[in-house]
Scaffold this motif. Structure first.
Motif, PDB file in Angstrom:
ATOM      1  N   CYS A 195      -0.951   4.438  -0.562  1.00  0.00           N
ATOM      2  CA  CYS A 195      -1.950   6.196  -0.669  1.00  0.00           C
ATOM      3  C   CYS A 195      -2.881   5.767   1.091  1.00  0.00           C
ATOM      4  O   CYS A 195      -3.023   6.212   1.607  1.00  0.00           O
ATOM      5  CB  CYS A 195      -2.894   6.264  -1.044  1.00  0.00           C
ATOM      6  SG  CYS A 195      -4.163   5.627  -1.496  1.00  0.00           S
ATOM      7  N   THR A 215       0.804  -1.554  -0.348  1.00  0.00           N
ATOM      8  CA  THR A 215       0.449  -0.100  -0.258  1.00  0.00           C
ATOM      9  C   THR A 215       0.995   1.370   0.576  1.00  0.00           C
ATOM     10  O   THR A 215       2.080   0.946   0.349  1.00  0.00           O
ATOM     11  CB  THR A 215      -1.009   0.275   1.121  1.00  0.00           C
ATOM     12  OG1 THR A 215      -0.235  -0.161   2.903  1.00  0.00           O
ATOM     13  CG2 THR A 215      -1.962  -1.332   1.516  1.00  0.00           C
ATOM     14  N   GLY A 256      -8.063   4.552  -2.215  1.00  0.00           N
ATOM     15  CA  GLY A 256      -7.985   4.638  -3.090  1.00  0.00           C
ATOM     16  C   GLY A 256      -6.905   5.132  -4.288  1.00  0.00           C
ATOM     17  O   GLY A 256      -6.905   5.315  -5.841  1.00  0.00           O
ATOM     18  N   ARG A 286      -4.015   2.679  -6.361  1.00  0.00           N
ATOM     19  CA  ARG A 286      -3.521   1.443  -6.807  1.00  0.00           C
ATOM     20  C   ARG A 286      -2.372   0.508  -6.267  1.00  0.00           C
ATOM     21  O   ARG A 286      -2.071  -0.511  -7.495  1.00  0.00           O
ATOM     22  CB  ARG A 286      -3.759   2.025  -8.493  1.00  0.00           C
ATOM     23  CG  ARG A 286      -5.253   2.742  -9.250  1.00  0.00           C
ATOM     24  CD  ARG A 286      -6.162   1.972  -8.125  1.00  0.00           C
ATOM     25  NE  ARG A 286      -7.383   2.017  -8.753  1.00  0.00           N
ATOM     26  CZ  ARG A 286      -8.457   2.253  -8.374  1.00  0.00           C
ATOM     27  NH1 ARG A 286      -8.370   2.902  -7.063  1.00  0.00           N
ATOM     28  NH2 ARG A 286      -9.443   2.112  -8.181  1.00  0.00           N
ATOM     29  N   CYS A 307      -7.712  -1.851  -0.468  1.00  0.00           N
ATOM     30  CA  CYS A 307      -8.135  -0.476   0.643  1.00  0.00           C
ATOM     31  C   CYS A 307      -9.648  -0.512   0.539  1.00  0.00           C
ATOM     32  O   CYS A 307     -10.093   0.398   1.350  1.00  0.00           O
ATOM     33  CB  CYS A 307      -7.143   0.192   0.746  1.00  0.00           C
ATOM     34  SG  CYS A 307      -6.577   1.869  -0.910  1.00  0.00           S
TER      35      CYS A 307
HETATM   36  S1  FES Z   1      -3.401   1.422  -0.441  1.00  0.00           S
HETATM   37 FE1  FES Z   1      -3.215   2.733  -2.609  1.00  0.00          FE
HETATM   38  S2  FES Z   1      -4.996   2.510  -3.668  1.00  0.00           S
HETATM   39 FE2  FES Z   1      -5.653   1.038  -1.995  1.00  0.00          FE
END
Ligand code: FES
Ligand code: SF4
Ligand code: SF4
Ligand code: SF4
Lengths: 237, 176
Positions: free
Chosen positions: A38, A36, A47, A50, A66
């Protein structure tokens, strides 16, 4: 009211999860790793990056772990050739979009983008570098915003709105022109809402938000403190 | 045993990658017995030779001269390695990329100069509009990021090539 238990499979393994959890939360609760960038525990997932995409059987589409809620009987795959390839493309695009000159960056050695690239074994990119002309906002007495290093993860936006309650940050424009802005696109130092709490700086995964006064490699973020704060307050976001 | 012909080239970089190359301690002695250093800042050859096995290039492509060199090197080299972040991403030399070349030169050689306020043109190659990584101009076989890449990584890559080893899992890599 007790929460409903659901059973799902992650990489073939049967897992018991709670209704309302996202795939990422269920995976984490069971010690399964999904990359992950973000996402930050305690903040509403959006999201944006990605990187956490997973395969869900029965459909060809990929889902961000997420933001995707689990469903009973769901079967999720977290590692495959296709996922590795697509995650890599997303990361490479982040690297070429703005100016990531790690060698002269305050976050060199402590950056989530940089360490994710290393973890993925990225030694070069397949795309052409963009080298955009971007500004640095030095107007705040204690902090700096360097757009050159921003990956638009919106952690700063969310932590300021959801935890500090100040809602200083927003995203303006669209696509490649998107920028983080404070208040109504004013200088950060002129923001009347900012309490100078520094939460956005600690939450930022890259060198885009930093404390003033640090040289190359010196800015170490404490974003675990953000998650700890959320748990202490028992805030449900 | 036939020695492997190795060349090193210094384009728009700070020479830090070459320093790192020399920093591999005792490994350099065993390596030196297996390679023939045929061109580079460390040897006296003037012309880039034909039939080089491995060339390590430090620095970004910043001038027309860099580009001409790189194209010749690519033609004459079996395996081309981008050595360090400047060669791989553009890195520090590319920080000028959003400034027009004439403005940049004016700022440095005229506004920023204390004396002899003139943009040099004689004997210096013309700058390209932007400094860019090698792979945007020619095919690159291996990229070794890092500013500079650790001596150990460089040593591993060269000795792997010299001894004909194929590495299945990737090397530890890091930008910066
Ligand atoms: S952690 Fe960034 S889109 Fe899921
Ligand atoms: S933000 Fe991270 S990836 Fe970007 S230049 Fe800084 S250390 Fe490198
Ligand atoms: S310092 Fe605090 S109040 Fe100011 S923008 Fe950052 S999170 Fe918001
Ligand atoms: S400034 Fe930092 S936290 Fe905010 S969007 Fe950019 S990278 Fe994310």
């Amino acid at each position: 009211m007790p929460q409903k238990k659901l059973s799902i499979r992650i990489d073939g393994e049967l897992i018991s999860a709670v209704e309302g959890q996202t795939i990422l939360q269920a995976a984490k609760a069971n010690g399964k790793y999904i990359p992950t960038l973000c996402d930050l525990e305690g903040l509403t997932p959006v999201g944006a990056c990605r990187l956490c995409i997973v395969e869900v059987s029965g459909t060809d589409r990929l889902f961000p772990a997420c933001t995707t809620p689990i469903q009973d009987g769901m079967s999720v795959t977290t590692t495959s050739k296709r996922l590795t390839q697509d995650r890599r493309i997303s990361l490479e695009l982040l690297l070429v979009e703005r100016n990531h000159v790690c060698a002269v960056c305050v976050s060199n050695g402590h950056c989530e983008l940089q360490s994710m690239a290393s973890a993925m074994g990225i030694s070069t990119v397949r795309f052409v570098y963009n080298y955009p002309k971007l500004g640095v906002d030095l107007s705040h007495p204690r902090f700096v915003l360097d757009h050159n290093r921003c990956i638009l993860c919106t952690r700063c936006v969310r932590v300021c709105a959801e935890l500090e309650g100040a809602h200083v940050w927003e995203v303006t424009s669209r696509g490649i022109h998107s920028r983080i802005v404070s208040d109504l696109n004013q200088k950060w130092g002129e923001s009347r809402g900012c309490t100078s709490c520094g939460k956005c700086v600690q939450a930022c995964p890259t060198g885009a938000l930093a404390e003033k006064g640090w040289a190359v490699e010196e800015m170490v973020k404490k974003n675990d403190k953000i998650s700890a704060l959320v748990h202490r307050r028992e805030v449900q976001v | 045993m036939k020695k492997v012909k190795v060349a090193t080239v210094w384009l728009d970089g700070c020479s830090g990658c070459h320093m790192s190359l020399l920093d591999m301690d005792a490994a350099i002695i065993s390596l030196a017995q297996k390679i023939d250093l045929v061109y580079g800042p460390l040897v006296d050859t003037q012309e880039f030779p034909e039939g080089v096995d491995v060339t390590l290039v430090e620095g970004a492509v910043s001038s027309q001269d860099d580009l001409n060199k790189l194209q010749k090197i690519r033609q004459r080299t079996h395996l081309l390695i981008s050595l360090g972040d400047c060669a791989v991403t553009g890195n520090v030399p590319a920080m000028r990329n959003s400034i027009p070349v004439n403005k940049l030169l004016q700022r440095i050689y005229v506004e920023g100069a204390q004396e002899g306020k003139i943009v040099p043109t004689d004997g210096v190659p013309a700058l390209l509009k932007q400094a860019r990584p090698l792979r945007e101009f020619v095919k690159v076989d291996i990229c070794l990021p890092g500013c500079p890449p650790p001596a150990k990584t460089i040593a591993t890559v060269i000795s792997d090539l010299v001894d004909g080893r194929k590495r299945e899992t990737g090397l530890a890599v890091k930008f910066g």
